[in-house]
Design a protein around this motif. Structure first.
Motif: not given
Length: 193
Positions: A43, A45-47, A49-50
């Motif tokens: 939630r 850290n977008a990196w 998740r990717d």
């Protein structure tokens, strides 16, 4: 009377094997990584998740572990990291087993069918541990212990779900290359003398 040293005569301490130490260090580093992952890693850290989505597209096991809904964010990220490091683990394992020919490991003098039988049993145990019902039943206490708390995930789940596959694969690669090159049959003949 100088005779070449046989495989059985070169046994040394396991603590002096640099590849064994590298394997233990890798395991401990991955355990520490598992201990340090925050609960909100996906939630926040977008990196992350990717990265986890990419790794899950390559390794279906990650989605299966996430679907158990036992700390799904932490487990999804942690198993993504484990599988991303799996080529490193495979290389260390390969070097460890290959180095065993100088250290007197039994597989370098073991008859082919006995070695294949023992390694196949290890693979069957690893696969069964990963995919049998009790590993997919989210109400199972042992599974909750492995995936639901930090220590279980870091020290036990990583071994059951990821490390076994790299170690078994490396063993099979070296075993077959040892037989194809004739190295193992030569050692068996030398030891029989």
């Amino acid at each position: 009377m100088s005779r070449s040293t046989s495989v059985g005569q070169t046994e040394t301490s396991a603590w002096r094997n640099p590849f064994g130490l590298a394997l233990a260090a890798y395991y401990l580093v991955m355990a520490v990584v598992g201990l340090l992952i925050p609960d909100d890693v996906l939630r926040a850290n977008a990196w992350a998740r990717d990265f986890s989505d990419f790794m899950a597209s390559v390794v279906p096991q990650i989605d299966r572990i996430t679907a158990l809904n036992i700390k799904p964010d932490v487990n999804r990220f942690y198993f993504s990291v484990l599988w991303a490091g799996n080529p490193i683990l495979f290389a260390i394992s390969l070097l460890l087993v290959w180095d065993g020919r100088k250290r007197g490991y039994a597989m370098w003098t073991m008859p082919l069918f006995k070695a294949i039988g023992l390694m196949s049993a290890c693979v069957v145990i690893t696969v069964c541990a990963q995919w049998m019902y009790w590993m997919e039943d989210a109400t199972n206490r042992q599974l909750r212990l492995m995936l639901g708390n930090t220590l279980g995930r870091s020290f036990w789940a990583s071994s059951v779900y990821v490390f076994g596959s790299a170690l078994s694969s490396a063993g099979f690669v070296v075993l077959f290359s040892g037989w194809i090159t004739g190295y193992i049959p030569r050692n068996m003949k030398e030891r029989a003398r």
